[in-house]
Motif scaffolding. Structure first.
Motif, PDB file in Angstrom:
ATOM      1  N   TRP A 105       0.861  -1.215   0.016  1.00 51.04           N
ATOM      2  CA  TRP A 105      -0.176   0.043   0.105  1.00 51.04           C
ATOM      3  C   TRP A 105       0.752   1.339  -0.017  1.00 51.04           C
ATOM      4  O   TRP A 105       1.793   1.218   0.748  1.00 51.04           O
ATOM      5  CB  TRP A 105      -0.982  -0.190   1.047  1.00 51.04           C
ATOM      6  CG  TRP A 105      -1.792  -1.268   1.232  1.00 51.04           C
ATOM      7  CD1 TRP A 105      -1.582  -2.406   1.328  1.00 51.04           C
ATOM      8  CD2 TRP A 105      -3.231  -1.072   0.808  1.00 51.04           C
ATOM      9  NE1 TRP A 105      -2.593  -3.199   1.373  1.00 51.04           N
ATOM     10  CE2 TRP A 105      -3.878  -2.232   0.936  1.00 51.04           C
ATOM     11  CE3 TRP A 105      -4.237  -0.043   0.575  1.00 51.04           C
ATOM     12  CZ2 TRP A 105      -4.963  -2.732   0.669  1.00 51.04           C
ATOM     13  CZ3 TRP A 105      -5.422  -0.445   0.116  1.00 51.04           C
ATOM     14  CH2 TRP A 105      -6.017  -1.766   0.386  1.00 51.04           C
ATOM     15  N   PHE A 106       0.514   2.273  -0.585  1.00 50.63           N
ATOM     16  CA  PHE A 106       1.382   3.559  -1.157  1.00 50.63           C
ATOM     17  C   PHE A 106       0.448   4.698  -0.672  1.00 50.63           C
ATOM     18  O   PHE A 106      -0.824   4.654  -1.054  1.00 50.63           O
ATOM     19  CB  PHE A 106       1.836   3.663  -2.536  1.00 50.63           C
ATOM     20  CG  PHE A 106       2.794   2.285  -2.835  1.00 50.63           C
ATOM     21  CD1 PHE A 106       4.221   2.460  -2.623  1.00 50.63           C
ATOM     22  CD2 PHE A 106       2.288   1.288  -3.339  1.00 50.63           C
ATOM     23  CE1 PHE A 106       4.912   1.592  -2.912  1.00 50.63           C
ATOM     24  CE2 PHE A 106       3.194   0.343  -3.527  1.00 50.63           C
ATOM     25  CZ  PHE A 106       4.567   0.383  -3.324  1.00 50.63           C
ATOM     26  N   ARG A 122       5.118   5.254   2.978  1.00 43.74           N
ATOM     27  CA  ARG A 122       4.856   6.646   2.451  1.00 43.74           C
ATOM     28  C   ARG A 122       5.690   7.105   1.377  1.00 43.74           C
ATOM     29  O   ARG A 122       6.993   6.948   1.459  1.00 43.74           O
ATOM     30  CB  ARG A 122       4.763   7.728   3.461  1.00 43.74           C
ATOM     31  CG  ARG A 122       4.397   8.855   3.327  1.00 43.74           C
ATOM     32  CD  ARG A 122       4.314   9.778   4.601  1.00 43.74           C
ATOM     33  NE  ARG A 122       5.609   9.951   5.181  1.00 43.74           N
ATOM     34  CZ  ARG A 122       6.334  11.163   4.749  1.00 43.74           C
ATOM     35  NH1 ARG A 122       5.997  11.897   3.868  1.00 43.74           N
ATOM     36  NH2 ARG A 122       7.517  11.069   5.386  1.00 43.74           N
ATOM     37  N   LEU A 123       5.358   7.724   0.256  1.00 46.96           N
ATOM     38  CA  LEU A 123       6.155   8.149  -0.740  1.00 46.96           C
ATOM     39  C   LEU A 123       6.159   9.630  -0.672  1.00 46.96           C
ATOM     40  O   LEU A 123       5.322  10.473   0.011  1.00 46.96           O
ATOM     41  CB  LEU A 123       5.334   7.851  -2.190  1.00 46.96           C
ATOM     42  CG  LEU A 123       5.223   6.240  -2.414  1.00 46.96           C
ATOM     43  CD1 LEU A 123       4.532   6.159  -3.610  1.00 46.96           C
ATOM     44  CD2 LEU A 123       6.551   5.665  -2.139  1.00 46.96           C
ATOM     45  N   ALA A 124       7.011  10.491  -1.489  1.00 48.39           N
ATOM     46  CA  ALA A 124       7.095  11.975  -1.493  1.00 48.39           C
ATOM     47  C   ALA A 124       8.123  12.119  -2.674  1.00 48.39           C
ATOM     48  O   ALA A 124       8.566  11.268  -3.275  1.00 48.39           O
ATOM     49  CB  ALA A 124       8.057  12.535  -0.207  1.00 48.39           C
ATOM     50  N   ARG A 125       8.082  13.332  -3.043  1.00 51.54           N
ATOM     51  CA  ARG A 125       8.859  13.686  -4.401  1.00 51.54           C
ATOM     52  C   ARG A 125      10.193  14.326  -3.982  1.00 51.54           C
ATOM     53  O   ARG A 125      10.069  15.295  -3.039  1.00 51.54           O
ATOM     54  CB  ARG A 125       8.085  14.579  -5.098  1.00 51.54           C
ATOM     55  CG  ARG A 125       6.829  14.113  -5.826  1.00 51.54           C
ATOM     56  CD  ARG A 125       6.083  14.683  -6.860  1.00 51.54           C
ATOM     57  NE  ARG A 125       4.829  14.374  -7.305  1.00 51.54           N
ATOM     58  CZ  ARG A 125       4.695  13.283  -8.161  1.00 51.54           C
ATOM     59  NH1 ARG A 125       5.867  12.655  -8.525  1.00 51.54           N
ATOM     60  NH2 ARG A 125       3.653  12.370  -8.406  1.00 51.54           N
ATOM     61  N   ARG A 126      11.036  13.756  -4.238  1.00 46.08           N
ATOM     62  CA  ARG A 126      12.603  14.576  -3.745  1.00 46.08           C
ATOM     63  C   ARG A 126      12.843  15.967  -4.637  1.00 46.08           C
ATOM     64  O   ARG A 126      12.352  15.965  -5.586  1.00 46.08           O
ATOM     65  CB  ARG A 126      13.630  13.323  -4.201  1.00 46.08           C
ATOM     66  CG  ARG A 126      15.061  13.999  -4.033  1.00 46.08           C
ATOM     67  CD  ARG A 126      16.117  12.915  -4.554  1.00 46.08           C
ATOM     68  NE  ARG A 126      16.021  11.567  -3.763  1.00 46.08           N
ATOM     69  CZ  ARG A 126      16.683  10.513  -4.406  1.00 46.08           C
ATOM     70  NH1 ARG A 126      17.328  10.530  -5.431  1.00 46.08           N
ATOM     71  NH2 ARG A 126      16.573   9.222  -3.392  1.00 46.08           N
ATOM     72  N   ASP A 127      13.369  16.610  -3.868  1.00 46.50           N
ATOM     73  CA  ASP A 127      13.576  18.192  -4.331  1.00 46.50           C
ATOM     74  C   ASP A 127      14.515  18.077  -5.595  1.00 46.50           C
ATOM     75  O   ASP A 127      15.485  17.449  -5.651  1.00 46.50           O
ATOM     76  CB  ASP A 127      14.311  18.992  -3.176  1.00 46.50           C
ATOM     77  CG  ASP A 127      13.421  18.872  -2.079  1.00 46.50           C
ATOM     78  OD1 ASP A 127      12.288  18.884  -1.958  1.00 46.50           O
ATOM     79  OD2 ASP A 127      14.245  19.324  -0.836  1.00 46.50           O
ATOM     80  N   GLY A 128      13.888  18.578  -6.776  1.00 46.41           N
ATOM     81  CA  GLY A 128      14.428  18.861  -7.810  1.00 46.41           C
ATOM     82  C   GLY A 128      14.210  17.596  -8.780  1.00 46.41           C
ATOM     83  O   GLY A 128      15.067  17.364  -9.873  1.00 46.41           O
ATOM     84  N   SER A 129      13.531  16.695  -8.243  1.00 46.32           N
ATOM     85  CA  SER A 129      13.100  15.585  -8.974  1.00 46.32           C
ATOM     86  C   SER A 129      11.667  15.366  -9.194  1.00 46.32           C
ATOM     87  O   SER A 129      10.857  15.764  -8.251  1.00 46.32           O
ATOM     88  CB  SER A 129      13.833  14.373  -8.601  1.00 46.32           C
ATOM     89  OG  SER A 129      13.318  13.191  -9.242  1.00 46.32           O
ATOM     90  N   ALA A 130      11.190  14.795 -10.591  1.00 50.56           N
ATOM     91  CA  ALA A 130       9.820  14.548 -10.621  1.00 50.56           C
ATOM     92  C   ALA A 130       9.322  13.362 -10.100  1.00 50.56           C
ATOM     93  O   ALA A 130       8.164  13.003  -9.993  1.00 50.56           O
ATOM     94  CB  ALA A 130       9.230  14.867 -12.151  1.00 50.56           C
ATOM     95  N   GLY A 131      10.148  12.239  -9.995  1.00 57.63           N
ATOM     96  CA  GLY A 131       9.885  11.016  -9.579  1.00 57.63           C
ATOM     97  C   GLY A 131       9.733  10.726  -8.015  1.00 57.63           C
ATOM     98  O   GLY A 131      10.035  11.643  -7.437  1.00 57.63           O
ATOM     99  N   LEU A 132       9.117   9.811  -7.668  1.00 63.33           N
ATOM    100  CA  LEU A 132       8.524   9.478  -6.396  1.00 63.33           C
ATOM    101  C   LEU A 132       9.653   8.728  -5.728  1.00 63.33           C
ATOM    102  O   LEU A 132      10.151   7.845  -6.332  1.00 63.33           O
ATOM    103  CB  LEU A 132       7.510   8.707  -6.349  1.00 63.33           C
ATOM    104  CG  LEU A 132       6.029   9.422  -6.944  1.00 63.33           C
ATOM    105  CD1 LEU A 132       4.870   8.234  -6.702  1.00 63.33           C
ATOM    106  CD2 LEU A 132       5.799  10.288  -5.578  1.00 63.33           C
ATOM    107  N   VAL A 133       9.946   9.013  -4.440  1.00 59.93           N
ATOM    108  CA  VAL A 133      11.038   8.107  -3.735  1.00 59.93           C
ATOM    109  C   VAL A 133      10.231   7.719  -2.596  1.00 59.93           C
ATOM    110  O   VAL A 133       9.122   8.218  -2.016  1.00 59.93           O
ATOM    111  CB  VAL A 133      12.285   8.990  -3.061  1.00 59.93           C
ATOM    112  CG1 VAL A 133      12.971   9.601  -4.460  1.00 59.93           C
ATOM    113  CG2 VAL A 133      11.619  10.200  -2.630  1.00 59.93           C
TER     114      VAL A 133
END
Length: 434
Positions: A105-106, A122-133
């Motif tokens: 589950w995300f 739990r996912l988030a967007r790294r600064d300066g990147s459009a992808g999820l981490v």
């Protein structure tokens, strides 16, 4: 969906009227986008991914169903953005598991309330990147505690999960702050083994400490047994000497001054609670009783001591008191005696045996009502000193200013009384500070 053209000439798609069962019609744009990103990450991780796949009996529907091309494993990737109870998310997970489908589950929300209840991240967007981490839920065991693992792209995490390089785990060691204490986390097998090794070592160390503590306690108990054996010999000798002194006093018929008030209650206490019939000893005044009153049985053997004075407890007096029952007027007197003995570092290995007659202290006029004793033992407190008094036919001069109380019952004496001859009460000494 049907194709339409707006009045301005723009082409777009719209849901067909009366199509409430369309899966896309009831979900938010954020949810739809997260599903697309999960599907893309699964494909990047080398898996086959499909959107909106239903279970065989229709009891569940996976947002994204990932699997290997050969079909040997299947994992549902669930995008959960709306609130959900722990019971609901657990039930949905179990329904998939019953059909051989694991689930992850995300959520990209800040604090998903169900995080850790089931295998989740739990996912988030790294600064300066459009992808999820991966922002929360991936941990490593280091320095005997769980720490947060570095953030990794979601595709890398899925590649590890699909190949067994990371797995869900219920931590048995607290997660280091500021991590939340999740019931389930994701970690590598080597970190699970490290936690097991750490806990086994902690258990071994705890058992060793317990064994050492038991050994120390056994050594202390053995030492106490030796002390008790030596004390038994010395106390028996001291008791025999006290018994001989009592016999000698009876032979010469020399009794010390009248026993202090309250001793009658002590004798009753011995009879009622300890089944000992005793009387006041003839050897009263002997220093071995520490200014207390010896209470002896029918054979003249000291059975207890009433109200000993702690500052006189030394030498043979200490040996005798340590082996006999000490009776005091009140529990407060017991505490004062014990505190004084601890300060003087005169304390037996097993402590003193004490009891109280539960009478009020002689200087505490707290009993309600009037004295009704047949033979009142009166005392008048004048200028902080206790003076003896006695009932009389006419009220004495002191009775106009002071109150007399009975030391036997602690109540106020309302009849006529007068001070007896003498400056201070020999049977009612001034209040002592233990």
């Amino acid at each position: 969906m049907i194709a339409k053209t707006s009045r301005a000439g723009l082409r777009f798609f719209a849901h067909a009227p009366g199509a409430p069962t369309c899966a896309l019609g009831l979900e938010s744009l954020a949810h739809h986008l997260l599903k697309l990103e999960l599907a893309g990450a699964a494909r990047d991780a080398g898996a086959h991914a499909e959107l909106e796949v239903r279970g065989p009996d229709g009891s569940w529907r996976a947002d994204v169903l990932a699997g290997d091309p050969a079909g040997t494993w299947r994992t549902a990737l669930e995008a959960q953005l709306s609130p959900l109870t722990d019971a609901d998310i657990t039930a949905r997970t179990e329904r998939m598991r019953a059909d051989g489908v694991t689930s992850i589950w995300f959520s990209d929300r800040a604090r998903p309330p169900w995080l850790g209840t089931v295998p989740s991240l739990r996912l988030a967007r790294r600064d300066g990147s459009a992808g999820l981490v991966v922002a929360e839920g991936l941990v490593k065991f280091q320095d005997a505690r769980w720490r947060s693992a570095p953030q990794v792209p979601i595709a890398d995490f899925l590649r590890w999960a699909f190949t067994g390089k990371v797995a869900p785990h219920a931590p048995r060691t607290h997660l280091e702050y500021p991590l939340r204490q999740l019931s389930q986390v994701w970690t590598a097998p080597q970190y699970i083994a490290a936690e097991n090794t750490h806990l086994a070592e902690e258990d071994r160390r705890r058992r060793l400490q317990q064994e050492q503590a038991r050994a120390r306690e056994q050594a202390r108990e053995k030492k106490r047994d030796g002390i008790r054996a030596r004390n038994a010999v010395s106390r028996a000798k001291t008791l025999a000497e006290a018994t001989a002194a009592e016999q000698l006093a009876r032979l010469h018929r020399k009794r010390a001054p009248r026993p202090r008030p309250g001793v009658e209650r002590a004798l009753s206490r011995l009879a009622d609670e300890h089944d000992v019939t005793a009387t006041v000893g003839w050897s009263m005044g002997d220093p071995r009783y520490a200014d207390g009153v010896p209470l002896v049985d029918e054979n003249g053997v000291p059975a207890a001591i009433f109200a000993p004075e702690p500052r006189h407890v030394r030498g043979n007096a200490y040996l005798l008191l340590a082996g006999l029952l000490l009776v005091f007027r009140t529990p407060t007197d017991i505490r004062r005696f014990e505190n004084a003995m601890k300060r003087a570092k005169h304390w037996p290995a097993d402590g003193f045996r004490t009891d109280s007659t539960d009478a009020d202290p002689p200087n505490t006029p707290h009993r309600d009502g009037a004295c009704t004793c047949a033979a009142p033992q009166l005392v008048a407190r004048i200028a902080r000193i206790d003076y003896p008094a006695e009932p009389s036919e006419q009220m004495g001069p002191a009775a106009a200013l002071y109150v007399a109380r009975c030391r036997g019952c602690g109540r106020r004496y309302t009849g006529p009384w007068r001070r007896t001859i003498g400056n201070r009460a020999t049977e009612a000494p001034p209040r002592r500070n233990f």
